[in-house]
Scaffold this motif. Structure first.
Motif, PDB file in Angstrom:
ATOM      1  N   THR A 163       0.826  -1.208   0.000  1.00 58.54           N
ATOM      2  CA  THR A 163       0.000   0.000   0.000  1.00 58.54           C
ATOM      3  C   THR A 163       0.860   1.256   0.000  1.00 58.54           C
ATOM      4  O   THR A 163       0.428   2.291  -0.483  1.00 58.54           O
ATOM      5  CB  THR A 163      -0.971   0.048   1.197  1.00 58.54           C
ATOM      6  N   HIS A 164       2.073   1.151   0.528  1.00 56.37           N
ATOM      7  CA  HIS A 164       2.955   2.318   0.578  1.00 56.37           C
ATOM      8  C   HIS A 164       3.848   2.437  -0.655  1.00 56.37           C
ATOM      9  O   HIS A 164       4.349   3.509  -0.948  1.00 56.37           O
ATOM     10  CB  HIS A 164       3.787   2.287   1.863  1.00 56.37           C
ATOM     11  N   VAL A 165       4.026   1.345  -1.369  1.00 53.14           N
ATOM     12  CA  VAL A 165       4.818   1.369  -2.597  1.00 53.14           C
ATOM     13  C   VAL A 165       4.031   2.068  -3.709  1.00 53.14           C
ATOM     14  O   VAL A 165       4.578   2.859  -4.460  1.00 53.14           O
ATOM     15  CB  VAL A 165       5.204  -0.067  -3.022  1.00 53.14           C
ATOM     16  N   ASP A 166       2.738   1.781  -3.781  1.00 57.88           N
ATOM     17  CA  ASP A 166       1.880   2.342  -4.831  1.00 57.88           C
ATOM     18  C   ASP A 166       0.505   2.632  -4.225  1.00 57.88           C
ATOM     19  O   ASP A 166      -0.437   1.856  -4.407  1.00 57.88           O
ATOM     20  CB  ASP A 166       1.779   1.364  -5.996  1.00 57.88           C
ATOM     21  N   GLN A 167       0.393   3.737  -3.517  1.00 55.75           N
ATOM     22  CA  GLN A 167      -0.863   4.063  -2.831  1.00 55.75           C
ATOM     23  C   GLN A 167      -2.048   4.138  -3.788  1.00 55.75           C
ATOM     24  O   GLN A 167      -3.080   3.530  -3.547  1.00 55.75           O
ATOM     25  CB  GLN A 167      -0.743   5.396  -2.084  1.00 55.75           C
ATOM     26  N   ARG A 168      -1.886   4.880  -4.853  1.00 58.04           N
ATOM     27  CA  ARG A 168      -3.008   5.076  -5.782  1.00 58.04           C
ATOM     28  C   ARG A 168      -3.372   3.778  -6.499  1.00 58.04           C
ATOM     29  O   ARG A 168      -4.544   3.478  -6.690  1.00 58.04           O
ATOM     30  CB  ARG A 168      -2.702   6.197  -6.762  1.00 58.04           C
ATOM     31  N   GLY A 169      -2.380   3.005  -6.878  1.00 54.38           N
ATOM     32  CA  GLY A 169      -2.646   1.721  -7.518  1.00 54.38           C
ATOM     33  C   GLY A 169      -3.358   0.769  -6.568  1.00 54.38           C
ATOM     34  O   GLY A 169      -4.288   0.052  -6.963  1.00 54.38           O
ATOM     35  N   THR A 170      -2.927   0.762  -5.313  1.00 48.95           N
ATOM     36  CA  THR A 170      -3.564  -0.087  -4.313  1.00 48.95           C
ATOM     37  C   THR A 170      -5.004   0.349  -4.075  1.00 48.95           C
ATOM     38  O   THR A 170      -5.909  -0.487  -4.005  1.00 48.95           O
ATOM     39  CB  THR A 170      -2.773  -0.051  -2.990  1.00 48.95           C
ATOM     40  N   LEU A 171      -5.213   1.642  -3.974  1.00 53.57           N
ATOM     41  CA  LEU A 171      -6.580   2.144  -3.780  1.00 53.57           C
ATOM     42  C   LEU A 171      -7.465   1.770  -4.966  1.00 53.57           C
ATOM     43  O   LEU A 171      -8.631   1.401  -4.787  1.00 53.57           O
ATOM     44  CB  LEU A 171      -6.575   3.660  -3.574  1.00 53.57           C
ATOM     45  N   ARG A 172      -6.916   1.824  -6.172  1.00 53.38           N
ATOM     46  CA  ARG A 172      -7.704   1.450  -7.357  1.00 53.38           C
ATOM     47  C   ARG A 172      -8.068  -0.029  -7.314  1.00 53.38           C
ATOM     48  O   ARG A 172      -9.187  -0.406  -7.662  1.00 53.38           O
ATOM     49  CB  ARG A 172      -6.927   1.795  -8.649  1.00 53.38           C
ATOM     50  N   GLN A 173      -7.133  -0.877  -6.862  1.00 51.52           N
ATOM     51  CA  GLN A 173      -7.435  -2.305  -6.715  1.00 51.52           C
ATOM     52  C   GLN A 173      -8.571  -2.517  -5.717  1.00 51.52           C
ATOM     53  O   GLN A 173      -9.460  -3.346  -5.936  1.00 51.52           O
ATOM     54  CB  GLN A 173      -6.204  -3.068  -6.233  1.00 51.52           C
ATOM     55  N   ILE A 174      -8.534  -1.773  -4.628  1.00 46.08           N
ATOM     56  CA  ILE A 174      -9.584  -1.891  -3.607  1.00 46.08           C
ATOM     57  C   ILE A 174     -10.913  -1.411  -4.178  1.00 46.08           C
ATOM     58  O   ILE A 174     -11.951  -2.050  -3.984  1.00 46.08           O
ATOM     59  CB  ILE A 174      -9.202  -1.117  -2.325  1.00 46.08           C
ATOM     60  N   GLU A 175     -10.896  -0.284  -4.885  1.00 44.12           N
ATOM     61  CA  GLU A 175     -12.123   0.228  -5.497  1.00 44.12           C
ATOM     62  C   GLU A 175     -12.712  -0.799  -6.461  1.00 44.12           C
ATOM     63  O   GLU A 175     -13.925  -1.037  -6.438  1.00 44.12           O
ATOM     64  CB  GLU A 175     -11.834   1.540  -6.242  1.00 44.12           C
ATOM     65  N   GLU A 176     -11.872  -1.414  -7.270  1.00 45.48           N
ATOM     66  CA  GLU A 176     -12.347  -2.430  -8.220  1.00 45.48           C
ATOM     67  C   GLU A 176     -12.932  -3.627  -7.483  1.00 45.48           C
ATOM     68  O   GLU A 176     -13.991  -4.135  -7.861  1.00 45.48           O
ATOM     69  CB  GLU A 176     -11.199  -2.873  -9.133  1.00 45.48           C
ATOM     70  N   PHE A 177     -12.265  -4.065  -6.430  1.00 46.33           N
ATOM     71  CA  PHE A 177     -12.745  -5.188  -5.633  1.00 46.33           C
ATOM     72  C   PHE A 177     -14.117  -4.885  -5.031  1.00 46.33           C
ATOM     73  O   PHE A 177     -14.996  -5.737  -4.975  1.00 46.33           O
ATOM     74  CB  PHE A 177     -11.727  -5.511  -4.532  1.00 46.33           C
ATOM     75  N   LEU A 178     -14.302  -3.644  -4.591  1.00 44.00           N
ATOM     76  CA  LEU A 178     -15.570  -3.236  -3.978  1.00 44.00           C
ATOM     77  C   LEU A 178     -16.619  -2.815  -5.003  1.00 44.00           C
ATOM     78  O   LEU A 178     -17.765  -2.554  -4.643  1.00 44.00           O
ATOM     79  CB  LEU A 178     -15.325  -2.088  -2.989  1.00 44.00           C
ATOM     80  N   GLY A 179     -16.217  -2.732  -6.263  1.00 46.89           N
ATOM     81  CA  GLY A 179     -17.159  -2.306  -7.297  1.00 46.89           C
ATOM     82  C   GLY A 179     -17.444  -0.817  -7.251  1.00 46.89           C
ATOM     83  O   GLY A 179     -18.549  -0.381  -7.595  1.00 46.89           O
ATOM     84  N   LEU A 180     -16.462  -0.044  -6.854  1.00 47.10           N
ATOM     85  CA  LEU A 180     -16.619   1.403  -6.737  1.00 47.10           C
ATOM     86  C   LEU A 180     -15.934   2.109  -7.897  1.00 47.10           C
ATOM     87  O   LEU A 180     -14.918   1.632  -8.405  1.00 47.10           O
ATOM     88  CB  LEU A 180     -16.003   1.897  -5.419  1.00 47.10           C
TER      89      LEU A 180
END
Length: 163
Positions: free
Chosen positions: A93-110
């Motif tokens: 999450t600290h290596v690529d914050q925005r990429g990680t957040l996008r993965q979470i958004e996709e997982f949640l369908g957001l």
């Protein structure tokens, strides 16, 4: 939660999603120890305790059970339906914050959101700054080796930063 509880949880949810994040086990245990002592108003122990004190404190069930990543992964995977679980590593999450957040958004369908950098830089539950004693990792070395092997046995590749 035990494995058998997850189907019941899932049955009462319209769309269950479980995000499980693992952190380097030694660093997580040290952070949790500091945080618990801070919450208990016992920060002085960080300067006065020896190896046995730290070992006994961290072996308390409410601290140690969070270190048992293998057990937790098996419980989650054994009780959840396909597609409801996403496992991540804290360090990623600290290596690529925005990429990680996008993965979470996709997982949640957001939909994607452009998070302000000041929000990404903020820390919410940081414990007191205090260096880990040199002896601390050695107190749990055999357990940490086992835990890492269990994570790998579940099919996950450990971050390089875990050593």
């Amino acid at each position: 939660l035990p494995t058998e509880a997850w189907p019941e949880v899932e049955s009462i949810c319209e769309k269950l999603r479980v995000l499980y994040t693992m952190r380097d086990p030694v660093k997580r245990l040290w952070s949790h120890t500091k945080f618990q002592l801070q919450m208990d108003g016992q920060l002085d122990k960080l300067d006065t305790w020896g190896p046995d004190d730290f070992r006994n404190f961290t072996r308390q069930d409410h601290l140690w059970k969070n270190a048992e990543y293998g057990h937790i992964l098996r419980s989650l995977k054994g009780g959840l339906s396909e597609g409801t679980l996403k496992v991540m590593f804290y360090e990623d999450t600290h290596v690529d914050q925005r990429g990680t957040l996008r993965q979470i958004e996709e997982f949640l369908g957001l939909p994607a959101f452009n998070y302000p950098q000041e929000m990404l830089d903020k820390r919410f539950t940081e414990s007191v700054k205090h260096e880990m004693p040199d002896f601390f990792p050695g107190l749990f070395a055999k357990d940490i080796e086992r835990i890492r092997a269990e994570i790998q046995a579940e099919g996950y590749k450990l971050p390089k930063s875990w050593g």
